[in-house]
Write a protein that holds these residues in place. Sequence first.
Motif, mmCIF file in Angstrom:
data_model
loop_
_atom_site.group_PDB
_atom_site.id
_atom_site.type_symbol
_atom_site.label_atom_id
_atom_site.label_comp_id
_atom_site.label_asym_id
_atom_site.label_seq_id
_atom_site.Cartn_x
_atom_site.Cartn_y
_atom_site.Cartn_z
ATOM 1 N N PHE A 131 -8.987 1.524 -4.179
ATOM 2 C CA PHE A 131 -9.289 0.318 -4.226
ATOM 3 C C PHE A 131 -10.864 0.057 -3.949
ATOM 4 C CE2 PHE A 131 -5.506 -0.188 -1.696
ATOM 5 C CZ PHE A 131 -4.656 -1.393 -2.731
ATOM 6 N N HIS A 156 0.631 -1.172 -0.131
ATOM 7 C CA HIS A 156 -0.051 -0.023 -0.024
ATOM 8 C C HIS A 156 0.361 1.351 -0.044
ATOM 9 C CE1 HIS A 156 -2.994 -2.154 0.853
ATOM 10 N NE2 HIS A 156 -4.102 -1.830 1.312
ATOM 11 N N TRP A 162 -8.982 -2.199 3.329
ATOM 12 C CA TRP A 162 -7.465 -2.174 2.580
ATOM 13 C C TRP A 162 -7.315 -0.701 2.181
ATOM 14 C CZ3 TRP A 162 -7.245 -5.907 -1.872
ATOM 15 C CH2 TRP A 162 -7.055 -7.452 -1.728
ATOM 16 N N GLN A 163 -8.392 0.275 2.677
ATOM 17 C CA GLN A 163 -8.572 1.247 2.183
ATOM 18 C C GLN A 163 -8.370 2.496 3.720
ATOM 19 O OE1 GLN A 163 -11.134 0.079 1.688
ATOM 20 N NE2 GLN A 163 -11.679 -0.413 -0.717
#
Length: 542
Positions: free
Chosen positions: A302, A181, A317-318
Motif C-alpha cells: 500500500f 486486506h 490501509w497499512q
Amino acid sequence: MKKITEGTAALYTALLIVVTFIIRLFIAAYTGLGIGEAYYFRGALHLDLSYFDQPPLFFWLGGLSIKVFGLTNLGIRFPSVLLFAGTSWLLYLVTKKLFNAKAGFWAVLVMNLSAVFTVPIACWFQPDAPLMFFWLLSTYVIVDVLSITDEGRTKRGAGQVYLLWILVGICMGLATLSKYHVIFLFAGVFIFVSANKNQRHWLRHPGPYIAMLITLVIAFPVLYWNYKNNWVSFVFQGSRAGSSGGLHPVWFLRSIGGQCLWLLPWFWFPLVKQLIVSFKKRTLSQSYSFLFWTAILPLVFFTTVTLWSDLQYHFHWQAPGYMMLFMPLGYAIDKSLSDPQKARGTKRWLVFSALFTIITIGVLCIDEVTGFWQSYGPKWVVSLVDKTPEAKKNEIDPTIQGVDYDDILTRFQKEGWMNNNKIFVGATRWWLTGKVDWVLKGQKDIICFNDDPRNLAFLVDPNKVVGEDAIIIDQGSPASVNNDVKPFFDSVKQLPDIAIIRNGREELHLQVYYCTHFHVPATPREDLPLYHQLTGRPPFGK
C-alpha cells in the motif's frame, strides 16, 4: 508508574482495556458520524450478501447492533468499540506467546495510544474493527498450531492439529468477510512457512488446505454477490492500485508522511525500527520471522503503489502490518525498562505519549461537539488540515464533518418533506449523500447524482421513485447540479440554504433544490450509473 511483572501483566492489560472501552463508549455516543461512517450507514439497513466497496461483516454487525441498541451513534458504532477491546486482548495473548506477558501489556498500551488505532479503528463504523479482530484471532490460532515460539514445537495429537486448522479456516473466513486486506495475512503465513525449514512440513499436511477450503466456504457470500454483479467490488478495489500515468514521488512521500502522522511519529519510527530488527532476526527467531512476513506485505504494497496510484489520504490501509509490529515493540519496551540506562528515557517517552494522546483526543472531541476552535483557536491550524478552496474562503473547521447535520432534519420537518411519501432525497456526492441519509435515519429513498455513487447505487432502486419529486442537497458544486441533476427532472428550483449550526454558530451552508418529476433524461447519460439503472441495466459494467 507501577512496575509490570509477568504475574501482573494480564491484570493491568485487562484494566487498561476496560478503561479505554468505557472512554470509547462515550466518544462513540457523543460525537457525530464522519463522512465514511454515514456513507456506510445505508448498508446496515439494507443487509445483503456483500457490497460494492467492502465485504459484508461490519454491515451485518452494524445492522444487528442498531436493532438491539437503537438507531443511534452508539448503536451503530458499538460493534467497533467491543471488537477493538477484543483486539487489544488478542494482541496481549499473541505477544505473550511470542515473547512474554510484560511485552504483551506494553504492546497493548502503545497500540491504544497510537492515533489511527485509538479512535478511527476502535470507535468508528468502519470495516477495520472486525478486520483487526479476526486478523489477530486468526494469528493467535496460527501461532498455536505452528508452535511459533523459540522454545520448540508443542506436541499434539492428530485430532488436535486438525481441530486447530479448522479453527484457522473459520477465523480466516470471518476475516475475509471483514476486509480484502486479509489476503496479505494468507500470503505472509505462506511465505513464513516456506522460508523456515522447521515449518515446511505443513506444505505437505492436509490441515492448511482444509483451512483454505473452509475460508472459501465462509467467504462464499462475497464471491456470489460479486459474480451476480460483474465482479464490481474486485474491479473497484483493484482499480485503486492501477496507474494514474507516470510515477509520482510526491504521492509516495505523502503516503509515508501520512502513515507517520496517523501513527504518531514517536511510534512510527520505533515501529519501522522493529520491522528492520525483525528482518535481521528472521533467520534466528521464529517469532521475529513470523512477525516480519505478516507485517511487511501490507506495508510495502500500500506504500509502493502510491508511486503510480493516487490513494489520497487512506493512510490506515497499512494498519494491519503496523499492528503486528506492536508486538516486537512491546518486547523492546520491556527490555528497555529492564535496562537501568534506558529505563528513565523509556518511561518519559511512555508518559509523554499517554498525555499527548489523551489531551489531543480530548481537545478534538470537545471541538467536534462545541466548535470552540472557531472562536478561540488560531485559524492557520485549520488551513493546514483542510486545504480546499471552500475551507480557506470560509475558514471551515474540518471537524464539522464529524458533526451530524441535524439541521437538515429540522428543515425537512419544517417544510413537511418528511411526511410526504412522494418526495425522495438526493445529493451530488457519495459522502454528502451519506451525511444526509444518516441524519434522516434512512427514512427516505436516497439517490446519489454523480458518476461515483459507489455502494449507494445498489441500495436504492431509482425505478421505484420515477415520477416523484426530490429534494437535492449540494455543497458548493452548482456545476454538478446543472450537469448531473437537471437532466433527470422537469424543473429544478433553488431554495434557501440549510445552515449547519454548531453551538450557535453557522459553520457550513448546504444548497437545497426542489426538483419536480424524476424521469429518464431525454439525452443519454452513459457516464452516470443512475442512467444505467433507469434504462434496465446494472449500475456498473455492461
